[in-house]
Motif scaffolding. Structure first.
Motif, PDB file in Angstrom:
ATOM      1  N   UNK A  95       0.865  -1.180   0.000  1.00 19.82           N
ATOM      2  CA  UNK A  95       0.000   0.000   0.000  1.00 19.82           C
ATOM      3  C   UNK A  95       0.904   1.232   0.000  1.00 19.82           C
ATOM      4  N   UNK A  96       0.435   2.341  -0.598  1.00 24.19           N
ATOM      5  CA  UNK A  96       1.236   3.557  -0.532  1.00 24.19           C
ATOM      6  C   UNK A  96       0.811   4.408   0.661  1.00 24.19           C
ATOM      7  N   UNK A  97       1.378   5.590   0.797  1.00 23.79           N
ATOM      8  CA  UNK A  97       1.127   6.431   1.982  1.00 23.79           C
ATOM      9  C   UNK A  97      -0.311   6.923   2.073  1.00 23.79           C
ATOM     10  N   UNK A  98      -1.051   6.880   0.960  1.00 23.28           N
ATOM     11  CA  UNK A  98      -2.449   7.323   0.958  1.00 23.28           C
ATOM     12  C   UNK A  98      -3.425   6.157   1.015  1.00 23.28           C
ATOM     13  N   UNK A  99      -2.906   4.932   1.218  1.00 23.22           N
ATOM     14  CA  UNK A  99      -3.775   3.765   1.311  1.00 23.22           C
ATOM     15  C   UNK A  99      -4.105   3.133  -0.023  1.00 23.22           C
ATOM     16  N   UNK A 100      -3.455   3.573  -1.091  1.00 27.61           N
ATOM     17  CA  UNK A 100      -3.696   3.042  -2.431  1.00 27.61           C
ATOM     18  C   UNK A 100      -2.997   1.691  -2.565  1.00 27.61           C
ATOM     19  N   UNK A 101      -3.763   0.621  -2.773  1.00 21.84           N
ATOM     20  CA  UNK A 101      -3.186  -0.723  -2.864  1.00 21.84           C
ATOM     21  C   UNK A 101      -2.671  -1.054  -4.265  1.00 21.84           C
ATOM     22  N   UNK A 102      -2.819  -0.148  -5.230  1.00 19.49           N
ATOM     23  CA  UNK A 102      -2.299  -0.415  -6.574  1.00 19.49           C
ATOM     24  C   UNK A 102      -0.858   0.079  -6.721  1.00 19.49           C
ATOM     25  N   UNK A 103      -0.316   0.740  -5.689  1.00 17.65           N
ATOM     26  CA  UNK A 103       1.092   1.154  -5.658  1.00 17.65           C
ATOM     27  C   UNK A 103       1.727   0.538  -4.428  1.00 17.65           C
ATOM     28  N   UNK A 104       2.826  -0.203  -4.637  1.00 13.14           N
ATOM     29  CA  UNK A 104       3.499  -0.878  -3.534  1.00 13.14           C
ATOM     30  C   UNK A 104       4.849  -0.239  -3.255  1.00 13.14           C
ATOM     31  N   UNK A 105       5.221  -0.238  -1.997  1.00 12.06           N
ATOM     32  CA  UNK A 105       6.541   0.223  -1.578  1.00 12.06           C
ATOM     33  C   UNK A 105       7.493  -0.962  -1.654  1.00 12.06           C
ATOM     34  N   UNK A 106       8.586  -0.807  -2.401  1.00 13.02           N
ATOM     35  CA  UNK A 106       9.530  -1.904  -2.587  1.00 13.02           C
ATOM     36  C   UNK A 106      10.955  -1.428  -2.327  1.00 13.02           C
ATOM     37  N   UNK A 107      11.804  -2.402  -2.030  1.00 17.02           N
ATOM     38  CA  UNK A 107      13.246  -2.209  -1.901  1.00 17.02           C
ATOM     39  C   UNK A 107      13.862  -2.816  -3.155  1.00 17.02           C
ATOM     40  N   UNK A 108      14.545  -1.978  -3.944  1.00 17.45           N
ATOM     41  CA  UNK A 108      15.154  -2.457  -5.189  1.00 17.45           C
ATOM     42  C   UNK A 108      16.627  -2.792  -4.997  1.00 17.45           C
ATOM     43  N   UNK A 109      17.023  -3.106  -3.762  1.00 13.69           N
ATOM     44  CA  UNK A 109      18.413  -3.452  -3.497  1.00 13.69           C
ATOM     45  C   UNK A 109      19.273  -2.224  -3.326  1.00 13.69           C
ATOM     46  N   UNK A 110      18.719  -1.189  -2.820  1.00 13.40           N
ATOM     47  CA  UNK A 110      19.391   0.105  -2.638  1.00 13.40           C
ATOM     48  C   UNK A 110      18.309   1.159  -2.552  1.00 13.40           C
ATOM     49  N   UNK A 111      17.832   1.609  -3.725  1.00 16.23           N
ATOM     50  CA  UNK A 111      16.739   2.578  -3.674  1.00 16.23           C
ATOM     51  C   UNK A 111      15.433   1.916  -3.231  1.00 16.23           C
ATOM     52  N   UNK A 112      14.652   2.686  -2.509  1.00 14.90           N
ATOM     53  CA  UNK A 112      13.320   2.237  -2.114  1.00 14.90           C
ATOM     54  C   UNK A 112      12.316   3.236  -2.658  1.00 14.90           C
ATOM     55  N   UNK A 113      11.177   2.727  -3.092  1.00 14.97           N
ATOM     56  CA  UNK A 113      10.164   3.615  -3.642  1.00 14.97           C
ATOM     57  C   UNK A 113       8.932   2.839  -4.038  1.00 14.97           C
ATOM     58  N   UNK A 114       8.041   3.536  -4.733  1.00 15.33           N
ATOM     59  CA  UNK A 114       6.754   2.962  -5.103  1.00 15.33           C
ATOM     60  C   UNK A 114       6.755   2.522  -6.560  1.00 15.33           C
ATOM     61  N   UNK A 115       6.059   1.415  -6.813  1.00 10.28           N
ATOM     62  CA  UNK A 115       5.883   0.895  -8.170  1.00 10.28           C
ATOM     63  C   UNK A 115       4.441   0.398  -8.312  1.00 10.28           C
ATOM     64  N   UNK A 116       3.920   0.345  -9.551  1.00 10.20           N
ATOM     65  CA  UNK A 116       2.576  -0.203  -9.756  1.00 10.20           C
ATOM     66  C   UNK A 116       2.551  -1.695  -9.408  1.00 10.20           C
TER      67      UNK A 116
END
Length: 123
Positions: A95-116
């Motif tokens: 889920x993202x910071x606004x509760x949107x379940x179509x965007x996930x918070x991920x760790x890409x092995x360094x950078x972290x951020x949201x992806x669809x």
């Protein structure tokens, strides 16, 4: 003004139920056709650097949190990641910071951020 505006109520509800049932049948047929026509994403082979990153993600997050990117992602908002098809990421939150379940918070092995979420598949 509608042609069924003067129908008796039981006949109207019967027509509505029949229409919904027919639409459900069409949707089921479409879903079956779509699943057989579209191939499932293929797991991409990993290069040695990517393999080391995957091992690091497994040690930090566990194997059940790993996902593979199914198509290129171009981040457009703040905190969005830009990733290539085949990259492995670890799910941090579904889920993202606004509760949107179509965007996930991920760790890409360094950078972290949201992806669809729709562009990730379990690894």
């Amino acid at each position: 003004q509608m042609p069924h505006g003067c129908m008796p109520l039981p006949s109207f509800w019967k027509m509505v139920e029949d229409t919904l049932q027919q639409s459900g049948t069409h949707l089921s047929t479409f879903c079956q056709t779509f699943e057989t026509v579209t191939p499932s994403p293929v797991t991409q082979p990993l290069n040695p650097a990517e393999e080391r990153k995957v091992l690091s993600l497994v040690s930090k997050h566990g194997p059940d949190k790993l996902y593979q990117v199914t198509s290129n992602i171009s981040g457009s908002k703040d905190l969005d990641l830009t990733l290539q098809r085949g990259q492995i990421v670890a799910l941090l939150q579904s889920v993202d910071t606004k509760g949107n379940t179509s965007r996930w918070l991920v760790d890409a092995g360094g950078p972290r951020g949201f992806v669809p979420a729709g562009k990730l598949q379990p690894y």
